[in-house]
Design an enzyme around this catalytic site. Structure first.
Site, mmCIF file in Angstrom:
data_model
loop_
_atom_site.group_PDB
_atom_site.id
_atom_site.type_symbol
_atom_site.label_atom_id
_atom_site.label_comp_id
_atom_site.label_asym_id
_atom_site.label_seq_id
_atom_site.Cartn_x
_atom_site.Cartn_y
_atom_site.Cartn_z
ATOM 1 N N LYS A 129 -14.600 8.297 -3.648
ATOM 2 C CA LYS A 129 -15.860 8.631 -2.968
ATOM 3 C C LYS A 129 -16.370 9.990 -3.426
ATOM 4 O O LYS A 129 -17.573 10.179 -3.644
ATOM 5 C CB LYS A 129 -15.644 8.619 -1.445
ATOM 6 N N LYS A 141 -8.129 13.835 4.719
ATOM 7 C CA LYS A 141 -7.243 12.674 4.678
ATOM 8 C C LYS A 141 -6.213 12.858 5.788
ATOM 9 O O LYS A 141 -6.136 13.931 6.387
ATOM 10 C CB LYS A 141 -6.543 12.573 3.316
ATOM 11 N N THR A 188 -8.530 6.499 -1.870
ATOM 12 C CA THR A 188 -9.886 5.953 -2.009
ATOM 13 C C THR A 188 -10.913 7.061 -1.764
ATOM 14 O O THR A 188 -12.006 7.023 -2.304
ATOM 15 C CB THR A 188 -10.130 4.793 -1.028
ATOM 16 N N HIS A 230 0.802 -1.228 0.000
ATOM 17 C CA HIS A 230 0.000 0.000 0.000
ATOM 18 C C HIS A 230 0.825 1.264 0.000
ATOM 19 O O HIS A 230 0.263 2.357 0.101
ATOM 20 C CB HIS A 230 -0.914 0.058 1.227
ATOM 21 N N LYS A 259 0.933 14.482 0.920
ATOM 22 C CA LYS A 259 -0.455 14.793 0.518
ATOM 23 C C LYS A 259 -0.651 16.294 0.294
ATOM 24 O O LYS A 259 -1.647 16.726 -0.259
ATOM 25 C CB LYS A 259 -1.433 14.272 1.566
#
Ligand code: 26W
Length: 797
Positions: free
Chosen positions: A647, A535, A643, A356, A541
């Site tokens: 959404k 997140k 993910t 991952h 990020k």
């Protein structure tokens, strides 16, 4: 084939069942009952309706002699389960009517359930979506993990700073689990290994028991129910009577306390590997218990261990359960007497590994000192595995045992039948970078399974307005066949339909804005663009890229307040690992910027900033349906998949994003016109990083960026402490590893395109609707079908 047909349940049936449980399970009258009692009674009434299908699924799996899938994961971020259960059993109308009939507020009862945060972020939430899809697809499967007493910490802010406090979900009653005192295994640690007539015998110096707690996971329509089995650590002997009799009560309770530390708390670090002994204990604890349980079930049906790979598929969710490799070999070789090579071969036939992350600091490795002290026999077995692999591939230049370390990624790779990445880009990078040499030796081992999300939770249940519109338009077949959302496309050009789509979004935004006003003291105009980044906090990020752009945007609005700006609210939420100080500084900076910007009367009808505390699954369910814009802005090559990005797209929020992780595939599906792309590609990132002074050059070339950085530097947002963000400034103007500065200019450009598109409501609604219509591929049902055929060789029953 579906085996259980659900008996029809009326709201009267349900009301009676609730009252029964209230009286007989909880000993309360309706007059005395508190919200929690009603919530428990409703949960039990719903749970009752899963049990038949649960038994039937087990029976049917035995009868079919079917292959079972075991999903081993250190984390299951399941969130609340009551509404999920109600929606999957299609009892939402009846449950609401029953509670209303009883004079209760249905939504308040649902909201009483604690959010089970037994995970950090993406990996844990993926595991939860997978469990639901496995049940929806009636694939015989079981999740194995740890029943943490304390899940991920609660986050609050003091003076804009993150403050952590313990999470206590188990202090409230938990409706979903069945304790299984009979499913209990003794797990050892430490001690020594003796050779006894050619056999290795491990005598641990310390032991704890793993006790099972089962949670039923119902799929869509409740036709199939699998189990999530979480292990709780218990003392072998709960109580030391000698100490007690001597009057030493603390010593008497010590064994219990010591054992319980193993399942007490979830490690809150999701991107740095710390090599802590307790973590390795947790990993071995749940993995060893799961393997014992798997073998016990296998033994009850079969007597030939060579059948194991035909009947058992084990998925390792990242390397956290990687000890399954050596432990399974130990069970088969040391305890069952199979030859070592044969034991290894059988284990390799059962095990599979999902990677991952490629971030080097997140790749697990254990110092052999710690590893050998805790698991002396396993260290020997790892060495033998490594030897065997080296002999089979004499040309190889690496070892899973270099530098006095045990490298869990390499170990997992070698012990796995299949290894997968979680998006096309990520899988490609695995082959080219971290696993390049292993990939060359085993060219067929790595496969890609792009992540997905369950449409039951992430559309049907969290966004009733949009899902009602979808069902009105195309029927409800989409719920377990999400690609049917494509049928919406033909309606997108119909202005009337588009208006209904836009109205659903507007109403969701109005709800969110009311909630923000009531609970967060933030007042926003629901007509403004809701721009959301939620997140975990991490430099890769790039929440700091987002806030830098917000600062520059604010400055520009101030320069010319009447220039026709598109009103926006930027919403952030996310937790930082407690020891990740840079990420915590970014949180504080965002809160400081929010304070200053929101107080500016000249600009606040154009731009607001809010950081919502304690991001969790429940908050995500509230925010995503109300989002206009999805921020997916990681440095290309760093986000394995994402993910949340799926959404948002599914709920009709176009993405502003980089070509990273599954963004690449989202853009391919929704179409380049409906995705705001910016930034360098992964190869460009690698190249730019090698360029000396890239950050300085970017700052010099973009006066907006320079001015935004200056404002941080001169204390505009921290007047009481102008140097507060010196670290951030130094980082960004210095080596800027995540290339915030280098991507800023293009990000700004993309954001202004977003403004222009949003200013044209018909165009925006069309883009948003096409995001929903074309996101069907991102269902975790599709992902699980991929695992079933490419990796597990498992079938739907
Ligand atoms: C040992 C410390 C540690 C703990 C957890 C390192 C790394 C992790 C996880 C692998 C972090 C994680 O959650 N990764 C995310 O997995 C998601 C599901 O595949 C992806 O969508 C995200 O891109 C990835 O960051």
């Amino acid at each position: 084939m579906n085996i259980a047909t659900l008996p029809t349940v009326s709201s009267d049936n349900l009301r009676d069942a609730i009252l029964n449980h209230l009286a007989y399970s909880f000993g309360k009258t309706p007059e005395a009952a508190q919200t929690e009692d009603w919530r428990m009674a409703l949960s039990f009434a719903i749970r009752d309706r899963m049990v038949e299908a649960w038994f039937a699924a087990t029976r049917r799996t035995y009868e079919a002699g079917a292959k079972r899938v075991y999903y081993l994961s250190m984390e299951f971020l399941i969130g609340r389960l009551l509404e999920d259960g109600i929606v999957n059993l299609r009892l939402a109308d009846q449950a609401r009517a029953a509670l209303t009939d009883l004079g209760l507020d249905y939504d308040a009862v649902l909201a009483d359930e604690p959010d089970a945060a037994l995970g950090n972020g993406g990996l844990g939430r993926l595991a939860a979506c997978f469990l639901e899809s496995l049940s929806t697809l009636s694939c015989p499967a079981m999740g194995y993990g740890i029943r943490y007493e304390h899940g991920l910490f609660r986050q609050s802010f003091q003076g804009g700073r993150q403050v952590e406090s313990p999470e206590t979900w188990l202090l409230q009653r938990h409706a979903w689990e069945f304790e299984r005192p009979e499913a209990r295994y003794r797990i050892g640690f430490g001690g020594e290994v003796r050779e006894d007539r050619g056999r290795s015998v491990w005598t641990p110096s310390e032991q704890v028991d793993a006790e099972a707690f089962d949670t039923p996971i119902a799929g869509w329509q409740g036709k199939w129910v699998n189990t999530l089995r979480l292990w709780s650590a218990k003392a072998v002997a709960p109580f030391d009577l000698d100490s007690f009799n001597r009057g030493d009560f603390a010593a008497a309770a010590a064994p219990e306390a010591l054992a319980r530390t193993i399942s007490r708390v979830l490690y809150p670090d999701d991107t740095t590997e710390q090599g802590k002994e307790l973590r390795l204990k947790q990993e071995f604890f749940f993995t060893a218990a799961a393997l014992r349980d798997i073998l016990r079930r296998f033994d009850s049906e079969y007597d030939d261990l060579s059948q194991l790979p035909a009947k058992v598929a084990i998925q390792l969710n990242d390397t956290h359960p990687a000890i399954a490799g050596p432990e399974l070999v130990r069970l088969l070789h040391d305890e069952r007497g199979l030859p070592f090579d044969r034991a290894m071969e059988i284990a390799q036939g059962c095990l599979n590994y999902t990677n991952h992350t490629l971030l080097p600091e997140a790749l697990e490795s254990w110092h052999e000192g710690v590893f050998g002290k805790l698991l002396p026999r396993h260290l020997q077995i790892v060495d033998r595995i490594d030897d065997a692999h080296g002999k089979a591939h004499p040309s190889r230049s690496f070892s899973m045992r270099a530098d006095s370390q045990v490298k869990m990624g390499e170990l997992s790779f070698v012990m796995a039948n299949r290894v997968n990445g979680v998006s096309a880009l990520h899988t490609g990078l695995m082959k080219e970078t971290v696993f390049a040499e292993l990939h060359a030796l085993h060219p067929d081992k790595i496969v890609n399974e792009t992540n997905g999300v369950t449409p039951r939770r992430w559309l049907l249940s969290c966004n009733p307005r949009l899902s009602n519109l979808v069902t009105d338009t195309i029927g409800d077949g989409w719920v377990d066949d999400l690609e049917r959302l494509k049928e919406l496309e033909s309606h997108v050009d119909d202005a009337g339909w588009r208006d209904r789509f836009a109205a659903a979004k507007r109403d969701n935004k109005a709800d969110l804005s009311n909630w923000l006003a009531e609970t967060q003291g933030v007042s926003v105009d629901p007509e403004a663009m809701f721009d959301i980044q939620i997140k975990r906090m991490h430099e890769y990020k790039r929440q700091h890229l987002n806030i830098l752009e917000a600062i520059a945007h604010w400055q520009e609005i101030k320069d010319d307040p009447n220039a026709g700006w598109t009103p926006r609210i930027k919403i952030f939420a996310g937790k930082a690992a407690p020891g990740y100080f840079f990420a915590k500084d970014i949180i504080r900076l965002i809160n400081d910027v929010a304070r200053v910007v929101n107080a500016d009367t000249a600009t606040r009808d154009k731009l607001q900033v809010a950081f919502l505390p304690n991001y969790n699954v429940t908050l995500a369910e509230r925010l995503i349906p109300a989002a206009d814009l999805s921020e997916q802005i990681s440095t290309a090559g760093k986000e394995a998949s994402g993910t949340g990005n799926m959404k948002f797209a599914l709920n009709g929020a176009p993405t502003v994003g980089t070509l990273d992780g599954a963004n690449v595939e989202i853009r391919e599906h929704v179409g380049a016109d409906n995705f705001f792309l910016f930034g360098m590609t992964a190869p460009e990132v690698t190249e730019r990083r090698m360029l000396d002074g890239h950050a300085r050059a970017a700052i010099e070339a973009d006066p907006r960026l320079a001015r935004a950085l200056d404002a941080i530097r001169d204390g505009t947002f921290s007047p009481d402490d102008p140097d507060r963000y010196a670290g951030i400034i130094e980082n960004l103007a210095g080596h800027d590893y995540f290339l915030v500065c280098s991507d800023f200019t293009d990000y700004w450009r993309a954001q202004r395109e977003v403004d222009a598109a949003y200013a044209d409501p018909a165009r925006w609604a069309g883009m948003a609707a096409l995001n929903t219509a074309r996101s069907g591929w991102f269902s975790s049902d599709r992902t699980i079908r991929g695992y079933m055929s490419d990796i597990w060789g498992a079938a739907s029953l």
